[in-house]
Every structure is written in structure tokens, then in C-alpha cells.
Design a protein around this motif. Structure first.
Motif, PDB file in Angstrom:
ATOM      1  N   VAL A 106       0.864  -1.180   0.000  1.00 32.23           N
ATOM      2  CA  VAL A 106       0.000   0.000   0.000  1.00 32.23           C
ATOM      3  C   VAL A 106       0.893   1.219   0.000  1.00 32.23           C
ATOM      4  N   THR A 107       0.672   2.094  -0.948  1.00 29.87           N
ATOM      5  CA  THR A 107       1.501   3.295  -1.074  1.00 29.87           C
ATOM      6  C   THR A 107       0.594   4.509  -1.065  1.00 29.87           C
ATOM      7  N   ARG A 108       0.870   5.426  -0.163  1.00 32.85           N
ATOM      8  CA  ARG A 108       0.148   6.720  -0.181  1.00 32.85           C
ATOM      9  C   ARG A 108       1.029   7.737  -0.870  1.00 32.85           C
ATOM     10  N   ALA A 134      -3.909   6.748  -2.960  1.00 35.67           N
ATOM     11  CA  ALA A 134      -3.271   5.540  -2.436  1.00 35.67           C
ATOM     12  C   ALA A 134      -3.403   4.444  -3.483  1.00 35.67           C
TER      13      ALA A 134
END
Lengths: 163, 185
Positions: A106-108, A134
């Protein structure tokens, strides 16, 4: 008992540990996993950054052949001088047995750009706007397979929710 | 096709079969994150008015397999509690709930690692109330999104541990919802 069949080169930064003890095995395992997850995060972040370059989506699709789901990245067509930055990344890589090579990440991130074309029904403002989003990335066999992306344009959210 | 080669180089040094003591350790560590994910799932279902009913698997096992449970270390009571409450919300508010009814809420994917939970979800509901300036259309709407929760662990004076949800980020597909209900920005 030798856990791994090869010698490890000692470096000054390595803390001394006993591979025969519980702590040693566990610490050793976590160290390797931590290093692998750091590389995974770099890989996914670099992929997302390349997506936000001019012509990046088509190029990445050609090279990675992944399925893009969630919200379409329509902001790429509406913004100029795009700048991409990763805010936070959380890896969850499978490391045991044959599941290796799989993982969810998970990348914001934030994207800023000059709003020069219509975006999500909003007329171009000519101002620099920042989009926050995200991405939920799934890897199989160390390759990106699917990506779910969700993002919000604060101006759009503000206008709609104020009604 | 691009590969995460650097990550693969670190993982390929690990043995395929892990020693038992390492497996037990990893199971114990993962158990807490799994509980956080379960409680987060229940919390989101409650918020969306689609609570999960029915018994937990553990409770059903307690009733059916009482004899085996005495020796099963997996069934020990956890020494921590989870409180979700009102985490600081950093992203989009759930204002869509005001205009939707008969909500069917489904979590499609979840990850849980190091006191961080990410849940991808989908909603199927009916637009039965005014929403974003659009009168009720009674149409079916589908909405997807993602909720991220970060927990913080604290220890009470009596030694018990508490996981508290500190931050929440929720993203959902606002343009798609506007299109489905016929709203304009």
C-alpha cells in the motif's frame, strides 16, 4: 546446527548474534525480510513514479503488463508539470515457502500539477493543484500484477460535500 | 517484464522450510495483526450499517470441540485489547452514507502488517435519500474505496496492552458515484 549453508561476510555494522539461539535465527530472518521489503518498496515506488512521467502509463503497461483497477488516472490528462511523491509505503511480502514472490503493498502518494484541462467535471483553473491518493499493488512472482488506485481532488471533494 | 530482482536476491537466501521455533514466532507476531484486521473489518461493517452477524469461528469451535481445546495453545485468550473508536481522519469523509440505504458492504482485500491495516472495499446500495444535491433516484449504485488504519500500542499500568487506532485514511471513488446518481461537480 548450520541454518544456512554458506558463510556470511562480517561487517562492522552487523550486530553479533548466535545463529544457534532462538534470537539469532529470528533476528537473522527479520533482517533479511526487512531488507527484501525495503527493496520491494523501492521497486513499487519507482514503478509509480514512472507511471506519472509523460507517456508513463502506456510504457509501464507495455513493460509490466499489469491490470489497472480502481479509479482511472484521469488526472494525468488534465495536469501539466506533474510532480509525484510517495508519502508512505507499507509492504506485506510473503516470505515463507513457495509463496515467495507474492506480496501486497500500500503506497500513499501525492501528485501536484498545473490544472490546464478539465478534470472530473471541474473546469481548468490554471493553478497548481495537489491530488492525494493511495495505491494497492499486488505482486506475483516478483512482478506487478494488479493495482487498485484511489485518489481525491480536494477541490472537487470540497465542492460536492458542501452542497 | 520488470521484476523486483533486488528483493528476490534477499529472499532466495532464506530456506524454504523454516525451523519450528521461527514458525511459532512468526505465527505469534501475525496473530495480533490478524486480530487488528478482524476488528477493523467489524468496525467498518458497523459504520456502513451492514454489521457482520453470526458467531466467530473460535466461539463455534469452543462449543463443538471442547475437549481438544484444552491442549490447543492457539486458543489462549489474547493479552491485549483493540480499540478503534474515533481515529483522526485524514482523508475523505463518508458523506455518501447520508444518501444510501440497504447497504451491502464487502471487504475484498485486506492486508495487516506492523499495526497497520489496509482494507479495500465495495459497496452496493440504493440511492434512496438526497445526496450531494441530487434528489433520491432509487437507483442501484456501486462504490469502491480503500480504508487505511494505523494503530498504536500502549501498555496500561497493570501490564495489559491496548491497540488504539490513531490515524485513518479513507479514499473512495467520488467521480463514479456522482456519475451514477447524475450529479455534476
Amino acid at each position: 546446527m548450520k541454518l544456512f549453508g554458506r558463510k556470511k561476510a562480517k561487517t562492522d555494522e552487523d550486530e553479533p548474534f548466535d545463529p544457534e539461539s532462538d534470537e539469532g535465527i529470528i533476528g537473522y530472518y527479520h533482517k533479511y525480510v526487512s531488507l527484501a521489503e525495503t527493496e520491494y518498496v523501492k521497486f513499487v515506488s519507482a514503478h509509480l513514479a514512472r507511471l506519472h512521467e509523460p507517456g508513463g502509463v502506456a510504457r509501464e503497461k507495455r513493460e509490466n503488463d499489469f491490470i489497472e483497477l480502481g479509479m482511472p488516472r484521469t488526472y494525468l490528462e488534465a495536469l501539466d508539470e506533474v510532480e509525484f511523491a510517495v508519502v508512505d509505503a507499507v509492504p506485506d511480502a510473503a516470505t515463507r515457502g513457495r509463496a515467495r514472490g507474492k506480496g501486497h503493498f500500500v503506497t500513499r502518494w501525492t501528485v501536484s500539477g498545473v490544472h490546464n484541462r478539465p478534470l472530473a467535471g471541474l473546469a481548468p483553473s490554471g493553478q497548481r493543484v495537489t491530488i492525494e491518493g493511495a495505491t494497492f499493488t499486488t505482486l506475483r512472482d516478483y512482478r506487478i500484477r494488479t493495482e487498485y488506485t484511489y485518489w481525491q481532488l480536494p477541490e472537487l471533494t470540497r465542492r460536492v460535500l458542501e452542497r | 517484464m520488470l521484476m523486483a530482482d533486488d528483493a528476490r536476491r534477499w529472499l532466495q537466501d532464506l530456506p524454504i522450510r523454516l525451523p519450528d521455533r521461527l514458525k511459532w514466532h512468526l505465527t505469534a507476531v501475525a496473530r495480533e495483526d490478524v486480530k487488528l484486521a478482524k476488528d477493523s473489518t467489524l468496525w467498518l461493517h458497523e459504520i456502513h450499517g451492514d454489521p457482520i452477524t453470526g458467531r466467530d469461528k473460535r466461539e463455534a469451535r469452543l462449543e463443538i470441540y471442547t475437549d481438544d481445546l484444552d491442549n490447543n495453545p492457539e486458543e489462549e485468550e489474547p493479552d491485549y485489547t483493540v480499540e478503534i473508536g474515533q481515529p483522526v481522519s485524514h482523508m475523505m469523509p463518508r458523506d455518501y452514507l447520508a444518501g444510501l440505504s440497504q447497504v451491502e458492504f464487502n471487504i475484498t482485500t485486506k492486508i495487516h502488517k506492523n499495526a497497520f491495516v489496509a482494507l479495500r472495499w465495495e459497496i452496493h446500495a440504493i440511492h434512496s435519500q438526497p445526496l450531494f444535491g441530487v434528489p433520491a433516484t432509487n437507483k442501484d449504485v456501486n462504490l469502491s474505496g480503500m480504508t487505511l488504519l494505523r494503530f498504536e500500542q500502549t501498555t496500561n499500568p497493570d501490564g495489559s496492552r491496548v491497540y488504539t487506532a490513531k490515524d485513518e485514511w479513507t479514499y473512495w471513488d467520488l467521480p463514479a458515484l456522482l456519475e451514477q446518481i447524475g450529479a455534476t461537480p
